[in-house]
Each structure stands twice: as structure tokens, then as C-alpha cells.
Design a protein around this motif. Structure first.
Motif, short mmCIF file in Angstrom:
data_model
loop_
_atom_site.label_atom_id
_atom_site.label_comp_id
_atom_site.label_asym_id
_atom_site.label_seq_id
_atom_site.Cartn_x
_atom_site.Cartn_y
_atom_site.Cartn_z
N PHE A 122 0.82 -1.16 0.01
CA PHE A 122 -0.01 -0.04 0.04
C PHE A 122 0.95 1.21 0.03
O PHE A 122 1.90 1.41 0.63
CB PHE A 122 -0.74 -0.04 1.30
N GLY A 123 0.38 2.34 -0.80
CA GLY A 123 0.96 3.54 -0.65
C GLY A 123 0.39 4.28 0.54
O GLY A 123 -0.30 4.08 1.18
N ASP A 124 1.16 5.52 0.29
CA ASP A 124 1.13 6.30 1.69
C ASP A 124 -0.61 6.91 1.90
O ASP A 124 -1.04 6.84 2.95
CB ASP A 124 1.79 7.62 1.73
N LYS A 148 7.06 5.63 4.16
CA LYS A 148 5.46 5.68 3.93
C LYS A 148 4.57 6.34 5.04
O LYS A 148 3.98 7.07 5.01
CB LYS A 148 4.93 4.68 3.44
N ILE A 149 5.10 5.84 6.30
CA ILE A 149 4.44 6.20 7.53
C ILE A 149 5.10 7.70 8.05
O ILE A 149 4.19 8.33 8.10
CB ILE A 149 4.76 5.25 8.60
N ARG A 150 6.37 8.16 7.74
CA ARG A 150 6.62 9.37 7.98
C ARG A 150 6.16 10.20 7.44
O ARG A 150 6.02 11.54 7.82
CB ARG A 150 8.32 9.22 7.67
N LYS A 151 5.66 10.01 6.20
CA LYS A 151 5.29 10.70 5.31
C LYS A 151 3.77 11.34 5.87
O LYS A 151 3.35 12.52 5.48
CB LYS A 151 4.99 10.38 3.85
N ILE A 152 3.08 10.49 6.36
CA ILE A 152 1.74 10.65 7.02
C ILE A 152 1.59 11.30 8.35
O ILE A 152 0.42 11.17 8.81
CB ILE A 152 0.65 9.75 6.20
N LEU A 153 2.78 10.92 9.10
CA LEU A 153 2.59 11.17 10.45
C LEU A 153 1.84 12.36 11.31
O LEU A 153 1.07 12.08 12.01
CB LEU A 153 3.89 10.89 11.15
N LYS A 520 0.74 6.17 -4.82
CA LYS A 520 -0.32 6.52 -3.70
C LYS A 520 -1.12 5.56 -3.11
O LYS A 520 -1.29 5.42 -1.97
CB LYS A 520 -1.31 7.72 -4.48
N LEU A 521 -1.50 4.65 -4.16
CA LEU A 521 -2.68 3.51 -3.61
C LEU A 521 -2.10 2.31 -3.51
O LEU A 521 -1.53 1.70 -2.45
CB LEU A 521 -3.88 3.33 -4.33
N SER A 522 -1.74 1.54 -4.66
CA SER A 522 -1.06 0.20 -4.53
C SER A 522 -0.87 -0.24 -5.86
O SER A 522 -1.58 0.26 -6.88
CB SER A 522 -1.86 -0.83 -3.89
#
Ligand code: PRX
Length: 567
Positions: A122-124, A148-153, A520-522
Motif C-alpha cells: 500500500f502507498g501512503d 511511507k508512515i513518516r510521510k503521513i505522520l 499513492k494507492l497500490s
């Protein structure tokens, strides 16, 4: 002798007590899936038996006994508890198919927290909507996915801990990150498992919705009762079996039958994190002497494509029972598998929401290639009229599949979405949203979905989610996403795109948009085909008529277009 014995006899006087007795479970008592799939098997004297044989890239192999997975899941559970994770909080598994995924699942559940597995590709954006909706407290992940997690944290105030299982200390950990190495941590032999009850939540799986964002499907601990009995009667697992479920635990098959069912029966499971190629799969079966194989039509069609000659190069004589799920299994695939393996794939039908197999072909029962089989004993299945939701009695008449609620593994709620949950029940039936008919012998034949969801290689993709993501691309003014036929994946994602003024249609732009969605998605949600169009067919009220575009793709009649907008 098959575990199910005779299907017709099992239907008579069926009771879920059969499973409860085999599990030594008394209604009202504590039931914790984590205990059932590890500690109980050890208590039955099988602590030294192999629970997991894992293979990764580069010929890496790891083996774990039931005592290993008992202790290691305790170790993970203790680590989570020490972090302050509370029962019913959501702990996400965002991992490739590495041992930590399987054992971590048991560890989370032992603490009473809810396991939320998400597909590691999965993307962010896909990740964000699911972690946001579930208000997830912790994510267990690998170094390679942490970016990917840091990007949306910033958008995830509830996310308190990011647990990295393969940190090598080379780069500094960032905000909220913590390292945990399952193999190196001191093993915890005794762990106080949370005394969960039948209705305590256990697993939260996300599935695509037609018109909205993905829905979190909440399951509870007593789902084990259905998962155990269906594993026994449909997959026919026995003590000496070597079982391979090819599904990723990011999806429900990979948890219900790729973790829970087989381990609750104390069987040895194999996991491959190598990816698909016909040759690698056959080698895997040959090397581990796999006996029972649960897979999906897309994989079977890919194997068919690779040809019969390849099959003959391997010794696959260990195989004794094959089953399939996720999409329609064509008659040709069943006939082919009988030709090359001497065994027919047994189709099974169910959903994330149902938690366990609902309709299936059973060992020992006559298979009609192309049919999904019959409802599981204890499940009342029917086909109902799409308007009145009355049961259709007429043989061969197409209607909506319907089940009488009441089997243990049924979802208990869509997370924070009671209205959509309630909308799935009509006239006393649960309506999965698929069309089928029943023949004169009571076999169910799948016809199609009753909505716009795309089933690509057994994975559901919401056109709405892809359209929303497409809109974020600077060149896209508007889009409509539909299913396009495909031999291997059955359906792939196709996007019709109207460009914003100033943008020119080109192959480069097509590639750029595809890549944009993949990230973005997958990879699954990525359109395999983008068609540039000047405008989209719409209803007078402005709703895009995907049906018209889809019919064209499939060479079907367009049907009623009376509400189509005038040009
Ligand atoms: O449309 C049906 C299709 O997959 C949907 C459920 O998808 P999901 O919740 O992701 O779970 C997949 C694995 C359990 C169903 O509503 N589907 C599933 N099995 C079959 C199928 N379609 C045809 N034949 C099947 N055997």
C-alpha cells in the motif's frame, strides 16, 4: 476419510457445538484466538511440532515450532504491553510476509488489542485512510516501509508507536519510532493473556467500498469457531498435513486461513515471501511436500498459462487437496487442474465481512466445474429478489446471494460506520452484494457483483478510491474507473480520463499517471489502461455512469440509458 464425512449428513442436526467441543470451549468462557493458535497446541503435546516453515528471497529459510511461536508471540505481546498498548486499541501489521507478521498477529491478539493487517505494498494514501479511520495506536513495520508512515505522520495524532522489526541502528530512529527485534529479544515464556470473551474484538480488516472510503470490518474472538470448523471440513486439514495458503494476511484469507484456521488445528504451515512465478511455486510445493494448497483463480490461471509441460518437471505427488477463493473459478481451470495435478481445485466463496467460508465444494462431494458449491453446514444461503429481498424458489433464476445471520465469524460492525453496516441487512438476510443462481441440485453459480467494485486477481478495488486519487494528479480534470476484462486477473483497472486544459494526451503522461496511482494507492489499484476522453457519460443529475463505460469494455449491451445526459 474426509473430516467432513458426508455433506448431507452434516447438514442434518448441525450445531456449532461440534466446533466448540473440539476446541474445548464452553460458551461464556474466555476465548482468545492467540492462545488457541499457540499455547493450546503446546498443551496438547505438540510444542515441538513445526508450526511455520518460512522462505524468503535468496534461499533464506526459517522454521518455528509451536513452542517457538508460543514464546515469540508472548515476547511481542509483552513488548506491546510494556509500551502501554491497551486491549481493543488497534495495532497495525504493515509487513511483508515475514515471520513477524504471522507471529506478531498472535502477539497482538494475546494482549487483547485488535490486529489490523495492511498489505505492505500500500502507498501512503491507502495507508493514511485506513490508519486514520481506525485511529490506530501502533504500527509494526519494516525499515523499508517506514518512509511511507513518516510521510503521513502529521495527519495521525492517534499513532503513538512505530515499531521497526529490522532496525540495524545505521540511521537514527525518528519521532515515535522504536526498534524491536523478535529474534534477539529475550524470550518470554509466561505471558498473561488477556481474558477476552466471544464478543471481544480481534481483527480489523479493511475492504473497498463502492461509494466511500474503505470500510473497516470488525471481527471478534469467537470467529475462531467458524474458522476452525471450515478449515477442518473444507480444507480437510489433518495432523500430518503440510499446508500452504498463498494469500497475504493483508487480506482476510491470509488471516482466517493463512494464520488462524491451520494453527488452531495444530498443522504445519508454509509461507513463501518470494513472489509469484509458476516455477518457484512448483518448486516450493515439491521442496516442502505440500499436501493441502489453498490458492486463488488468478494464480491458477497464471499456472495454466505457463503450460502443462512445466508441471511435469516437478514431483508434485504430495498434493492431496486443492481449494480456491477470491474470484470466479472458471470450469476450464478446474478441468485443467484435474488433468495436470490429478486433483480438482475446490472453489469456495466468502468475503472479508463473512470472516469464514460460506459456500464451497467439499471433499468427497461431486464437483460441478464452474460452480461455487453449496452453503457450509450451519449456514443458510439463498438467492433473493433484488427488489423485495424475498427468497427466489425458481431454479436457475438470478438474484442476490443472501445469508441468514448467525454464524460465529460474521463481522460485528464496519468501524465507525453503523449506517453502511445496517444497509447490508435486508428482510432478515445479510446481502454480500453478489449475484448468483442456484441449480436443481442446490449448487450456487456466481454471476457477478452487484456494484462497481473491481475484483482484480481476487483483490477488491474501489473505483471511487482510484478516481479520488486520480483527481490529485495535476493533469486530471475528471475520470471514471471501471473493470476491464483480463485473462489472468479476470478484471484489471481501467481509467477514462478527461484532461485539464493545457495538458496533451501522450504515452508519457499515461505512464506518469499510472505510477502516481501505484505509489499513492497500490500496484493493484494502478490502472493498467488509461483512455483519454473529451467527456464522460453522466446521468442528468451529474453522476458518472460507469455502467456504460464498463459495458463497452466487456462488449455487452449498454442497457437503459434513459437518464443519460444529452450531448
Ligand atoms: O465478489 C465476491 C468475490 O470476492 C468478494 C469478496 O472479496 P473480499 O472481501 O476481498 O474477500 C475475498 C476472499 C474471501 C465477494 O463478494 N468472491 C470471493 N470468492 C469468490 C468470489 N467470486 C466468485 N467466486 C468465488 N469463489
Amino acid at each position: 476419510m474426509h473430516n467432513i464425512g458426508s455433506y448431507d449428513e452434516r447438514i442434518q442436526g448441525f450445531s456449532w457445538e461440534i466446533a466448540e467441543r473440539e476446541l474445548d470451549y464452553q460458551p461464556g468462557n474466555v476465548i482468545n484466538i492467540g492462545w488457541y493458535i499457540t499455547d493450546r497446541i503446546c498443551q496438547m503435546g505438540k510444542g515441538d511440532k513445526l508450526a511455520l516453515i518460512w522462505e524468503g528471497l535468496g534461499g533464506k529459510e526459517k522454521r518455528y515450532t509451536y513452542n517457538d511461536i508460543r514464546q515469540l508471540s508472548n515476547t511481542i505481546g509483552q513488548f506491546l504491553r510494556d509500551l502501554g498498548i491497551q486491549p481493543e486499541q488497534r495495532v497495525c501489521l504493515f509487513l511483508d510476509r515475514i515471520p513477524e507478521l504471522y507471529i506478531g498477529f498472535a502477539g497482538i491478539i494475546k494482549t487483547g488489542a485488535i490486529a489490523q493487517p495492511l498489505f505492505s505494498a500500500f502507498g501512503d494514501e491507502s495507508l493514511l485512510v485506513r490508519l486514520e479511520n481506525a485511529e490506530t495506536t501502533a504500527v509494526i513495520t519494516q525499515k523499508k516501509h517506514v518512509g511511507k508512515i513518516r510521510k503521513i505522520l502529521d495527519k495521525l495524532p492517534h499513532l503513538k508507536h512505530i515499531i521497526i522489526v529490522d532496525d540495524n541502528g545505521k540511521s537514527p530512529l525518528q519521532e515515535r519510532e522504536v526498534a524491536f527485534n523478535m529474534e534477539e529479544a529475550a524470550r518470554v515464556d509466561q505471558f498473561e493473556i488477556q481474558p477476552t470473551l466471544a464478543e471481544s474484538p480481534s481483527v480489523l480488516h479493511y475492504t473497498s467500498g463502492t461509494t466511500g472510503m474503505p470500510k473497516g470490518v470488525k471481527h471478534v474472538h469467537c470467529s475462531l469457531i467458524s474458522q476452525y470448523l471450515t478449515t477442518s471440513w473444507v480444507l480437510d486439514l489433518k495432523d500430518d498435513d503440510i499446508y500452504w495458503c498463498t494469500a497475504d494476511p493483508g487480506w482476510v484469507t491470509g488471516t482466517s486461513y493463512g494464520i488462524i484456521g491451520a494453527w488452531a488445528m495444530g498443522v504445519t504451515q508454509c509461507v513463501s515471501d518470494v513472489g509469484f512465478s509458476a516455477e518457484t511455486w512448483y518448486k516450493f510445493i515439491e521442496r516442502h511436500r505440500i499436501t493441502v494448497w489453498y490458492s486463488a483463480p488468478t494464480a491458477i490461471r497464471s499456472l495454466m498459462k505457463a503450460g502443462d509441460e512445466l508441471v511435469r518437471q516437478f514431483d508434485l505427488s504430495s498434493l492431496r487437496h486443492l481449494a480456491s477463493v477470491g474470484e470466479p473459478l472458471n470450469a476450464e481451470a478446474v478441468i485443467w487442474s484435474n488433468k495436470v495435478f490429478g486433483l480438482m481445485f475446490h472453489d469456495s466463496y466468502w468475503q472479508t465481512e463473512t470472516g469464514s467460508i460460506m459456500i464451497s465444494n467439499y471433499p468427497g462431494m461431486k464437483i460441478k466445474p464452474g460452480s461455487m458449491g453449496k452453503p457450509f453446514p450451519g449456514v443458510t444461503g439463498a438467492v433473493v429478489d433484488p427488489e423485495t429481498y424475498e427468497q427466489i424458489q425458481e431454479t436457475g433464476k438470478i438474484g442476490l446471494i443472501a445469508f441468514r445471520p448467525g454464524w460465529p465469524a460474521m463481522m460485528r460492525m464496519y468501524w465507525n460506520n453503523e449506517a453502511t453496516y445496517k444497509g447490508k441487512f435486508k428482510n432478515g438476510w445479510y446481502i454480500p452484494g453478489d449475484r448468483a443462481y442456484i441449480d436443481q441440485d442446490g449448487y450456487f453459480w456466481f454471476v457477478g457483483r452487484d456494484d462497481d467494485i473491481i475484483n482484480t486477481g481476487g483483490h477488491l478495488v474501489s473505483p471511487f478510491e482510484v478516481e479520488s486519487a486520480l483527481l490529485e494528479h495535476p493533469a486530471v480534470a475528471e475520470s471514471a474507473v471501471v473493470a476491464k476484462p483480463d485473462f489472468v486477473n479476470m478484471e484489471v483497472v481501467k481509467a477514462f480520463v478527461c484532461l485539464k486544459p493545457g495538458y496533451v494526451a501522450s504515452d508519457e503522461l499515461e505512464l506518469e499517471i499510472m505510477n502516481f496511482i501505484r505509489k499513492k494507492l497500490s500496484p493493484l489499484a494502478m490502472p493498467q489502461d488509461i483512455e483519454y476522453v473529451p467527456n464522460l457519460p453522466k446521468t442528468r443529475s451529474g453522476k458518472i455512469m460507469r455502467r456504460v463505460l464498463k459495458a463497452k469494455e466487456w462488449g455487452e449491451e449498454i442497457g437503459d440509458t434513459s437518464t443519460l445526459e444529452d450531448d
